[in-house]
Write an enzyme that holds these catalytic residues in place. Structure first.
Site, PDB file in Angstrom:
ATOM      1  N   CYS A 184       0.831  -1.215   0.000  1.00 13.55           N
ATOM      2  CA  CYS A 184       0.000   0.000   0.000  1.00 13.55           C
ATOM      3  C   CYS A 184       0.864   1.264   0.000  1.00 13.55           C
ATOM      4  CB  CYS A 184      -1.001  -0.042   1.149  1.00 13.55           C
ATOM      5  SG  CYS A 184      -2.392   1.053   0.845  1.00 13.55           S
TER       6      CYS A 184
ATOM      7  N   HIS B 178      -3.223  -4.782   1.601  1.00 17.49           N
ATOM      8  CA  HIS B 178      -2.639  -5.222   2.870  1.00 17.49           C
ATOM      9  C   HIS B 178      -2.841  -6.725   3.013  1.00 17.49           C
ATOM     10  CE1 HIS B 178      -2.072  -1.222   4.771  1.00 17.49           C
ATOM     11  NE2 HIS B 178      -3.038  -0.888   3.932  1.00 17.49           N
TER      12      HIS B 178
ATOM     13  N   GLU C 249      -1.192  -8.510   5.120  1.00 16.66           N
ATOM     14  CA  GLU C 249      -0.972  -8.800   6.546  1.00 16.66           C
ATOM     15  C   GLU C 249      -2.252  -8.623   7.360  1.00 16.66           C
ATOM     16  OE1 GLU C 249      -0.311  -6.050   5.065  1.00 16.66           O
ATOM     17  OE2 GLU C 249      -0.606  -4.370   6.440  1.00 16.66           O
TER      18      GLU C 249
HETATM   19  N1  GLN Z   1      -3.595   6.456   0.919  1.00 19.82           N
HETATM   20  C1  GLN Z   1      -2.376   6.211   1.627  1.00 19.82           C
HETATM   21  C2  GLN Z   1      -1.245   7.038   1.033  1.00 19.82           C
HETATM   22  O1  GLN Z   1      -1.428   7.664   0.037  1.00 19.82           O
HETATM   23  C3  GLN Z   1      -2.008   4.745   1.595  1.00 19.82           C
HETATM   24  C4  GLN Z   1      -3.004   3.980   2.413  1.00 19.82           C
HETATM   25  C5  GLN Z   1      -2.483   2.712   3.014  1.00 19.82           C
HETATM   26  O2  GLN Z   1      -1.284   2.473   3.120  1.00 19.82           O
HETATM   27  N2  GLN Z   1      -3.400   1.918   3.481  1.00 19.82           N
HETATM   28  O3  GLN Z   1      -0.188   7.048   1.587  1.00 19.82           O
END
Ligand code: GLN
Length: 189
Positions: free
Chosen positions: A80, A165, A167
């Site tokens: 992410c 994610h 995890e």
């Molecule tokens: N939207 C977040 C960002 O731009 C990422 C979200 C996440 O890691 N769950 O950093």
């Protein structure tokens, strides 16, 4: 000897990664300053908020040592916000552009079952939270999975990045993949 796996722990969700690593017999280590990168076999850049993580990396002067570690071929998994941190506009270790919040903001948090190239045993349960997707990528980057027609899992050499994610779903197979990668020079981003 157990693999020592660093988890960038400036901000965001590092504990759930540590739990999965321990269950796989690896030794997680929280990384907050450059010295914590010494002797790592692999690295995870977790989810969180990429803007806050960027400030933390600047404050602790972690960008250069992180780049060195990964350029030496140390396997890395970004999840992410970790995918965003690896892209061209951030650490520049993955030849992609990650579009932030691509699925929309809070309301577009969802779970999905994703088939991932190179991962056996059926689809992965994936949790998407304000997730990015890959909007541009170079030739050296292979797409491992797509959702709604956009890449959400990619690999370039020893650098693996997923928009979701694993995890948080208790899904260990990407961590297993990371632990199984040989330390080989990553292709230049
Ligand atoms: N939207 C977040 C960002 O731009 C990422 C979200 C996440 O890691 N769950 O950093």
């Amino acid at each position: 000897m157990a693999s020592r796996v660093g988890i960038l722990a400036l901000q965001g969700g590092f504990e759930a990664h540590a739990k999965i690593l321990r269950a796989l017999g690896a030794e997680p280590r929280e990384v907050r300053v450059p010295d914590h990168l010494e002797g790592l076999d692999a690295l995870i850049i977790p989810g969180g908020e990429s803007t806050v993580m960027t400030l933390g990396i600047e404050r602790e002067q972690l960008a250069a040592p992180l780049r060195d570690l990964i350029a030496r071929g140390t396997p890395v998994l970004g999840t992410c916000a970790g995918m965003i941190m690896l892209d061209r506009d951030h650490l520049g270790l993955l030849d992609v552009r990650a579009e932030r919040n691509a699925f929309g903001r809070q309301l577009r948090s969802f779970e999905a079952d994703i088939e991932l190239n190179g991962i056996d045993g059926g689809p992965l349960r994936a949790v998407f939270i304000r997730a990015p997707w890959i909007s541009e990528r170079g030739e050296g980057v292979s797409v491992l999975a797509e959702l709604d027609g956009h890449p959400v899992a990619v690999r370039q050499g020893n650098v693996i990045a997923v928009a979701f994610h694993p995890e948080l779903a208790g899904e260990p197979r990407l961590h297993e993949l990371l632990l199984g990668l040989d330390r080989a020079p990553a292709e230049p981003a």
